[in-house]
Enzyme design. Structure first.
Site, PDB file in Angstrom:
ATOM      1  N   ASP A  58       0.842  -1.192   0.000  1.00  0.00           N
ATOM      2  CA  ASP A  58       0.000   0.000   0.000  1.00  0.00           C
ATOM      3  C   ASP A  58       0.884   1.252   0.000  1.00  0.00           C
ATOM      4  O   ASP A  58       1.903   1.315   0.698  1.00  0.00           O
ATOM      5  CB  ASP A  58      -0.906  -0.002   1.240  1.00  0.00           C
ATOM      6  CG  ASP A  58      -2.051   0.995   1.122  1.00  0.00           C
ATOM      7  OD1 ASP A  58      -3.211   0.554   1.025  1.00  0.00           O
ATOM      8  OD2 ASP A  58      -1.783   2.221   1.140  1.00  0.00           O
ATOM      9  N   ILE A  59       0.464   2.248  -0.767  1.00  0.00           N
ATOM     10  CA  ILE A  59       1.258   3.475  -0.895  1.00  0.00           C
ATOM     11  C   ILE A  59       1.214   4.322   0.385  1.00  0.00           C
ATOM     12  O   ILE A  59       2.105   5.153   0.615  1.00  0.00           O
ATOM     13  CB  ILE A  59       0.765   4.285  -2.121  1.00  0.00           C
ATOM     14  CG1 ILE A  59       1.861   5.215  -2.638  1.00  0.00           C
ATOM     15  CG2 ILE A  59      -0.513   5.053  -1.799  1.00  0.00           C
ATOM     16  CD1 ILE A  59       1.547   5.819  -3.997  1.00  0.00           C
ATOM     17  N   ASN A  61     -12.943  -3.029   2.888  1.00  0.00           N
ATOM     18  CA  ASN A  61     -13.868  -1.915   3.037  1.00  0.00           C
ATOM     19  C   ASN A  61     -14.873  -1.949   1.878  1.00  0.00           C
ATOM     20  O   ASN A  61     -14.490  -2.139   0.723  1.00  0.00           O
ATOM     21  CB  ASN A  61     -13.106  -0.590   3.013  1.00  0.00           C
ATOM     22  CG  ASN A  61     -12.142  -0.468   4.180  1.00  0.00           C
ATOM     23  OD1 ASN A  61     -12.455  -0.887   5.295  1.00  0.00           O
ATOM     24  ND2 ASN A  61     -10.964   0.102   3.944  1.00  0.00           N
ATOM     25  N   GLY A  99     -15.744   2.895   4.135  1.00  0.00           N
ATOM     26  CA  GLY A  99     -14.435   3.527   3.985  1.00  0.00           C
ATOM     27  C   GLY A  99     -13.708   3.165   2.701  1.00  0.00           C
ATOM     28  O   GLY A  99     -12.507   3.416   2.576  1.00  0.00           O
ATOM     29  N   GLN A 100     -14.440   2.600   1.738  1.00  0.00           N
ATOM     30  CA  GLN A 100     -13.790   2.212   0.477  1.00  0.00           C
ATOM     31  C   GLN A 100     -13.536   3.448  -0.382  1.00  0.00           C
ATOM     32  O   GLN A 100     -14.426   4.289  -0.564  1.00  0.00           O
ATOM     33  CB  GLN A 100     -14.688   1.231  -0.293  1.00  0.00           C
ATOM     34  CG  GLN A 100     -14.040   0.721  -1.581  1.00  0.00           C
ATOM     35  CD  GLN A 100     -14.935  -0.248  -2.350  1.00  0.00           C
ATOM     36  OE1 GLN A 100     -16.074  -0.511  -1.949  1.00  0.00           O
ATOM     37  NE2 GLN A 100     -14.424  -0.783  -3.440  1.00  0.00           N
ATOM     38  N   HIS A 152     -10.682  -5.116  -2.979  1.00  0.00           N
ATOM     39  CA  HIS A 152      -9.326  -5.384  -2.520  1.00  0.00           C
ATOM     40  C   HIS A 152      -9.336  -5.754  -1.051  1.00  0.00           C
ATOM     41  O   HIS A 152     -10.162  -5.271  -0.274  1.00  0.00           O
ATOM     42  CB  HIS A 152      -8.400  -4.184  -2.752  1.00  0.00           C
ATOM     43  CG  HIS A 152      -8.943  -2.878  -2.265  1.00  0.00           C
ATOM     44  ND1 HIS A 152      -9.907  -2.178  -2.939  1.00  0.00           N
ATOM     45  CD2 HIS A 152      -8.659  -2.147  -1.162  1.00  0.00           C
ATOM     46  CE1 HIS A 152     -10.185  -1.065  -2.286  1.00  0.00           C
ATOM     47  NE2 HIS A 152      -9.445  -1.029  -1.185  1.00  0.00           N
ATOM     48  N   HIS A 161      -7.071  -5.755   2.390  1.00  0.00           N
ATOM     49  CA  HIS A 161      -5.894  -5.217   3.069  1.00  0.00           C
ATOM     50  C   HIS A 161      -5.333  -6.304   3.977  1.00  0.00           C
ATOM     51  O   HIS A 161      -6.066  -6.863   4.801  1.00  0.00           O
ATOM     52  CB  HIS A 161      -6.262  -4.023   3.963  1.00  0.00           C
ATOM     53  CG  HIS A 161      -6.831  -2.826   3.254  1.00  0.00           C
ATOM     54  ND1 HIS A 161      -6.109  -1.664   3.051  1.00  0.00           N
ATOM     55  CD2 HIS A 161      -8.059  -2.600   2.715  1.00  0.00           C
ATOM     56  CE1 HIS A 161      -6.879  -0.773   2.424  1.00  0.00           C
ATOM     57  NE2 HIS A 161      -8.061  -1.313   2.217  1.00  0.00           N
TER      58      HIS A 161
HETATM   59  P1  AMP Z   1      -9.761   1.532   0.492  1.00  0.00           P
HETATM   60  O1  AMP Z   1      -9.825   2.823   1.268  1.00  0.00           O
HETATM   61  O2  AMP Z   1     -10.182   0.324   1.273  1.00  0.00           O
HETATM   62  O3  AMP Z   1     -10.463   1.650  -0.836  1.00  0.00           O
HETATM   63  O4  AMP Z   1      -8.219   1.285   0.206  1.00  0.00           O
HETATM   64  C1  AMP Z   1      -7.537   1.884  -0.828  1.00  0.00           C
HETATM   65  C2  AMP Z   1      -6.069   1.800  -0.503  1.00  0.00           C
HETATM   66  O5  AMP Z   1      -5.335   2.013  -1.695  1.00  0.00           O
HETATM   67  C3  AMP Z   1      -5.584   2.840   0.495  1.00  0.00           C
HETATM   68  O6  AMP Z   1      -5.024   2.183   1.625  1.00  0.00           O
HETATM   69  C4  AMP Z   1      -4.529   3.627  -0.277  1.00  0.00           C
HETATM   70  O7  AMP Z   1      -3.443   4.012   0.508  1.00  0.00           O
HETATM   71  C5  AMP Z   1      -4.134   2.639  -1.359  1.00  0.00           C
HETATM   72  N1  AMP Z   1      -3.597   3.210  -2.580  1.00  0.00           N
HETATM   73  C6  AMP Z   1      -4.071   4.249  -3.288  1.00  0.00           C
HETATM   74  N2  AMP Z   1      -3.326   4.468  -4.376  1.00  0.00           N
HETATM   75  C7  AMP Z   1      -2.338   3.532  -4.365  1.00  0.00           C
HETATM   76  C8  AMP Z   1      -1.240   3.228  -5.228  1.00  0.00           C
HETATM   77  N3  AMP Z   1      -1.000   3.933  -6.351  1.00  0.00           N
HETATM   78  N4  AMP Z   1      -0.430   2.205  -4.897  1.00  0.00           N
HETATM   79  C9  AMP Z   1      -0.654   1.496  -3.769  1.00  0.00           C
HETATM   80  N5  AMP Z   1      -1.680   1.708  -2.921  1.00  0.00           N
HETATM   81  C10 AMP Z   1      -2.504   2.728  -3.220  1.00  0.00           C
END
Ligand code: AMP
Length: 116
Positions: free
Chosen positions: A33-34, A89, A95-96, A102, A104
């Protein structure tokens, strides 16, 4: 969530956006995760575009099982034998933020309940 309908994660699957990919097979990829919320924070995503958890259908059962088994293997590889947390999420109230299902995988610290 609708603002990101372009689907960032599909672009990662297609190689149009880079990510730190640590697993890649016929059904899914996993990458760091970024914005990590724990020492280990990995996202496991199906290659099939499924926008949310509540869009799953019975035919997706084996795919979801596969994501879980990938999580088990990654948790072992990443040193999470003491435990970890899996989170999915769903939609705005869950919180999505990215409209591509996906999971986590979080670990490397203690987690609490309720999750907030
Ligand atoms: P959610 O809030 O459950 O939809 O999770 C989305 C996740 O994607 C968050 O934890 C972000 O930090 C992660 N995210 C967003 N952009 C990127 C990216 N380019 N590379 C890796 N993770 C990302």
């Amino acid at each position: 969530m609708a603002m990101l309908a372009d689907n960032l994660f599909k672009r990662i699957i297609d190689g149009k956006i880079s990510a730190k990919i640590i697993h890649d097979d016929d059904l899914c990829i996993a990458f760091h995760d970024i914005g990590p919320q724990a020492p280990v924070h990995v996202l496991i995503i199906p290659k099939k575009v499924i926008p949310t958890h509540d869009a799953l259908t019975p035919e997706d059962g084996p795919l979801i099982g596969h994501l879980h088994l990938v999580a088990v293997n990654l948790a072992q590889e990443l040193g999470l034998a003491e435990g970890y947390r899996l989170v999915i999420n769903c939609k705005d109230r869950g919180g999505q933020t990215v409209p591509h299902l996906h999971m986590h995988l979080l670990g490397g610290r203690d987690f609490h309940w309720p999750p907030g």
